[in-house]
Motif scaffolding. Structure first.
Motif, PDB file in Angstrom:
ATOM      1  N   GLY A   1       0.865  -1.231   0.058  1.00 43.42           N
ATOM      2  CA  GLY A   1       0.054  -0.104   0.116  1.00 43.42           C
ATOM      3  C   GLY A   1       0.963   1.397   0.082  1.00 43.42           C
ATOM      4  O   GLY A   1       2.001   1.059   0.638  1.00 43.42           O
TER       5      GLY A   1
ATOM      6  N   MET B   1      -4.236   2.619   3.052  1.00 45.53           N
ATOM      7  CA  MET B   1      -5.290   1.511   3.604  1.00 45.53           C
ATOM      8  C   MET B   1      -6.175   1.226   2.364  1.00 45.53           C
ATOM      9  O   MET B   1      -6.189   0.077   2.067  1.00 45.53           O
ATOM     10  CB  MET B   1      -5.832   1.670   4.849  1.00 45.53           C
ATOM     11  CG  MET B   1      -4.851   1.731   6.084  1.00 45.53           C
ATOM     12  SD  MET B   1      -5.656   1.726   7.473  1.00 45.53           S
ATOM     13  CE  MET B   1      -5.817   3.399   7.856  1.00 45.53           C
TER      14      MET B   1
ATOM     15  N   LEU C   1      -7.145  -2.587   2.856  1.00 41.92           N
ATOM     16  CA  LEU C   1      -7.142  -2.686   4.451  1.00 41.92           C
ATOM     17  C   LEU C   1      -8.066  -1.911   5.248  1.00 41.92           C
ATOM     18  O   LEU C   1      -7.999  -0.688   4.644  1.00 41.92           O
ATOM     19  CB  LEU C   1      -5.652  -2.937   4.802  1.00 41.92           C
ATOM     20  CG  LEU C   1      -4.858  -4.156   4.154  1.00 41.92           C
ATOM     21  CD1 LEU C   1      -3.450  -3.861   4.575  1.00 41.92           C
ATOM     22  CD2 LEU C   1      -5.344  -5.675   4.303  1.00 41.92           C
TER      23      LEU C   1
ATOM     24  N   PRO D   1      -8.126  -0.323   9.540  1.00 42.62           N
ATOM     25  CA  PRO D   1      -7.233  -0.066  10.728  1.00 42.62           C
ATOM     26  C   PRO D   1      -6.983  -1.357  11.444  1.00 42.62           C
ATOM     27  O   PRO D   1      -5.947  -1.650  12.040  1.00 42.62           O
ATOM     28  CB  PRO D   1      -8.002   0.958  11.487  1.00 42.62           C
ATOM     29  CG  PRO D   1      -8.695   1.602  10.463  1.00 42.62           C
ATOM     30  CD  PRO D   1      -9.383   0.671   9.447  1.00 42.62           C
TER      31      PRO D   1
ATOM     32  N   ASP E   1      -6.729  -4.215  10.302  1.00 45.62           N
ATOM     33  CA  ASP E   1      -5.608  -5.324   9.692  1.00 45.62           C
ATOM     34  C   ASP E   1      -4.211  -4.850  10.098  1.00 45.62           C
ATOM     35  O   ASP E   1      -3.318  -5.594   9.682  1.00 45.62           O
ATOM     36  CB  ASP E   1      -5.869  -5.337   8.160  1.00 45.62           C
ATOM     37  CG  ASP E   1      -7.237  -5.487   7.689  1.00 45.62           C
ATOM     38  OD1 ASP E   1      -7.691  -6.530   8.224  1.00 45.62           O
ATOM     39  OD2 ASP E   1      -7.951  -4.829   7.010  1.00 45.62           O
ATOM     40  N   ILE E   2      -3.976  -3.720  10.656  1.00 49.73           N
ATOM     41  CA  ILE E   2      -2.873  -3.018  10.989  1.00 49.73           C
ATOM     42  C   ILE E   2      -2.249  -3.439  11.909  1.00 49.73           C
ATOM     43  O   ILE E   2      -3.024  -3.235  13.233  1.00 49.73           O
ATOM     44  CB  ILE E   2      -2.577  -1.737  10.563  1.00 49.73           C
ATOM     45  CG1 ILE E   2      -3.235  -1.010   9.332  1.00 49.73           C
ATOM     46  CG2 ILE E   2      -1.198  -1.077  10.816  1.00 49.73           C
ATOM     47  CD1 ILE E   2      -2.332  -1.530   8.306  1.00 49.73           C
TER      48      ILE E   2
ATOM     49  N   THR F   1       1.800  -6.658   9.472  1.00 51.10           N
ATOM     50  CA  THR F   1       1.421  -5.779   8.634  1.00 51.10           C
ATOM     51  C   THR F   1       1.728  -4.355   8.982  1.00 51.10           C
ATOM     52  O   THR F   1       1.201  -3.763  10.174  1.00 51.10           O
ATOM     53  CB  THR F   1      -0.216  -5.739   8.380  1.00 51.10           C
ATOM     54  OG1 THR F   1      -0.167  -7.138   7.824  1.00 51.10           O
ATOM     55  CG2 THR F   1      -0.374  -4.704   6.905  1.00 51.10           C
TER      56      THR F   1
ATOM     57  N   LEU G   1       2.235   0.213   9.124  1.00 50.99           N
ATOM     58  CA  LEU G   1       1.859   1.184   8.452  1.00 50.99           C
ATOM     59  C   LEU G   1       2.684   2.376   8.946  1.00 50.99           C
ATOM     60  O   LEU G   1       2.921   2.433  10.069  1.00 50.99           O
ATOM     61  CB  LEU G   1       0.509   1.638   9.010  1.00 50.99           C
ATOM     62  CG  LEU G   1       0.086   3.088   8.681  1.00 50.99           C
ATOM     63  CD1 LEU G   1      -0.341   3.079   7.202  1.00 50.99           C
ATOM     64  CD2 LEU G   1      -1.171   3.560   9.325  1.00 50.99           C
TER      65      LEU G   1
ATOM     66  N   ILE H   1       2.357   0.959   3.419  1.00 50.24           N
ATOM     67  CA  ILE H   1       1.805  -0.351   4.105  1.00 50.24           C
ATOM     68  C   ILE H   1       2.995  -1.841   3.691  1.00 50.24           C
ATOM     69  O   ILE H   1       2.976  -1.777   2.272  1.00 50.24           O
ATOM     70  CB  ILE H   1       0.397  -0.954   3.784  1.00 50.24           C
ATOM     71  CG1 ILE H   1      -0.339   0.506   4.630  1.00 50.24           C
ATOM     72  CG2 ILE H   1       0.159  -2.062   4.589  1.00 50.24           C
ATOM     73  CD1 ILE H   1      -1.867   0.396   4.540  1.00 50.24           C
TER      74      ILE H   1
END
Lengths: 139, 381
Positions: free
Chosen positions: B10, B37, B42, B44, B46-47, B99, B101, B214
């Motif tokens: 990402g 995202m 994705l 939040p 997923d992070i 994952t 960010l 990401i």
């Protein structure tokens, strides 16, 4: 720093001797007793070998002009562009400074020109080492 | 695929760049993060890893509703995001998170909800040994080494100025660039003097914006909507907070250490590189970068640019978004260099180079104080 107020450095325990020296008209650098390296800015250990066996010594005050810019970014009270320079001391270390008693022009400020230290009283606690052309002002 | 491979899945900048007074600094982080995202498909939840420079990772994670099991707040100036990418790759490989960010946002121009300029105050080494001599931010600090370089290698000031001319040619092709009009050597040389020999076009812009990335394991990368950008090699280093104390004014130790690490890890040779980003806070930076990364011999970087090797149509396109001089510069530009590297690898850049397989993205932090290098590829290593 309040707008318009003159910036003044504040010494720490590790740098107090340097500023005390400047007030007396002495440019103080340090040298390692173990590896002989001269260094600046002040700290109570050698940045080359890590030894704490270091001493403070008076620099000769001789230097050469290593690099500079002529700043047109002026502070309140400043009217003309002026050089912000880095000089190389005879002993090896380099330091930032201003070049005084010399026109602030590329024609007058030649890299590697010989310089000597001079001192400028900044406020009641701080005196700043500055540099001027060796042997008097240039034209 | 090599084990322990990592990919960027990402990547996005803020919706607007340039002058964005309607967003606070924290919202610029969030706007870029939401765009990244969306780019990765994705949300939040997923992070599970957050890295940022400026605000604490706490600020960004909480604002976005993320519950991380790993954070990194490394702050070494404008290349911090290169270091975050490197640290995130290590963390993912160690199993600390899956994952990550990485966010940047800065209200550099509008100063909405902005933090003060760094610097350690009157007791810091900069405060004691540089500030009293009249420095006024990066324009009067970062520029000081250039004259020594010019004397050492007999390079004329017009060759520094030319860097700004060439980069504007790239910005001319980029509708999101702050400055898009072509310029000339005369215009750059005769523009308002900032800190001789640097005129205004030789100094970076001051703008608002943000960006986010990401990252995840490369073996997951095919499951995401965008073409993956693989991390082939990474490097980082720091030298000094005081520009007056850099070892040699004609070369950056941090650049050399970081670049060598990244190239060694990637196994990429210089001849394989299709695209290069060198953080250009000022016009001399691409020259130092070309030499310190090993693309040119010492003293030859300025001529390499003068001979149009880095310009549109040249053999090594450099700073194809227009760079910090013409595209945007919020304060910590490293994120935008990474974004352009990803765009070129994906094949979606405004000034797209054909068939980019390998892109090198090189950042600086402070005044030659820090460095981070990321080598990107379009194929899994």
């Amino acid at each position: 720093m309040a707008k318009g107020k003159k910036f003044s450095p504040v010494p720490t325990p590790e740098t107090q001797h340097y500023w005390d020296g400047a007030k007396r008209g002495e440019l103080l650098i340090q040298q390692c007793d173990d590896c002989s390296t001269h260094y600046f800015p002040p700290r109570p250990f050698c940045p080359n070998c890590g030894s704490r066996n270091v001493k403070v010594k008076k620099a000769s005050g001789k230097a050469t002009l290593y690099s500079y810019v002529i700043s047109h970014m002026l502070r309140p009270g400043q009217e003309d562009p002026f050089a912000i320079a880095v000089v190389e001391l005879e002993e090896g270390p380099r330091m930032m400074t201003n070049i005084v008693d010399c026109p602030q022009t590329p024609e007058a400020l030649l890299l590697d020109m010989p310089l000597e230290v001079t001192f400028e009283e900044w406020d009641e606690t701080i005196t700043l080492p500055k540099f001027k052309p060796a042997g008097g002002a240039t034209s | 695929m090599k084990p322990k491979s990592i990919a960027i899945v990402g990547a996005a900048e803020t919706t607007k760049l340039g002058v964005v007074p309607e967003m606070s600094e924290l919202m610029l982080h969030a706007d870029a993060a939401l765009n990244a995202m969306a780019d990765a498909g994705l949300g939040p939840s997923d992070i599970d890893g957050v890295a940022t420079a400026g605000p604490w990772p706490t600020d960004v994670a909480h604002y976005l509703g993320i519950t991380p099991s790993w954070v990194d707040g490394t702050m070494v100036g404008g290349c911090s995001f290169m270091l975050h990418v490197r640290h995130a790759a290590a963390a993912i490989n160690e199993g600390l998170c899956n994952t990550v960010l990485v966010t940047h946002g800065e209200s550099g121009r509008s100063r909405v909800g902005a933090r003060g300029f760094g610097g350690g105050g009157a007791t810091s080494l900069v405060g004691q040994f540089e500030q009293p001599y009249g420095i006024m931010g990066p324009t009067t600090m970062f520029t000081i080494p250039a004259l020594r370089y010019c004397k050492e290698y007999d390079v004329g000031i017009e060759k520094l100025a030319n860097v700004a001319v060439v980069q504007r040619e790239w910005a001319h092709q980029n509708p999101r660039a702050s400055l898009q009009d072509l310029t000339s050597l005369d215009e750059v040389m005769n523009a308002r003097m900032i800190a001789w020999p640097f005129t205004k076009p030789m100094c970076c812009l001051v703008t608002d914006g943000g960006g986010a990335l990401i990252l995840t394991r490369a073996d997951r990368a095919r499951d995401f909507p965008q073409k993956p950008t693989y991390i082939l090699g990474t490097g980082e280093s720091v030298e000094t907070p005081l520009v007056s104390q850099m070892e040699d004014f004609t070369t950056s130790r941090a650049f050399r250490v970081s670049g060598q690490k990244a190239f060694a890890e990637s196994g990429v040779s210089h001849a394989d590189v299709d695209h290069l980003m060198i953080y250009d806070a000022f016009a001399h930076l691409p020259i130092y970068g070309l030499e310190d990364l090993g693309f040119c011999e010492r003293g030859e970087g300025a001529d390499f640019i003068w001979e149009r090797n880095t310009a549109p149509g040249g053999k090594l396109p450099v700073n194809t978004n227009g760079g910090g001089l013409s595209y945007m510069h919020s304060g910590m530009y490293g994120m935008y260099a990474l974004q352009e590297g990803v765009r070129q690898i994906r094949g979606v850049a405004p000034a797209q180079i054909s068939d980019v397989k390998i892109s090198v993205v090189h950042g600086v932090g402070g005044m030659f104080g820090a460095s981070g290098t990321i080598i990107l590829g379009n194929e899994a290593p």
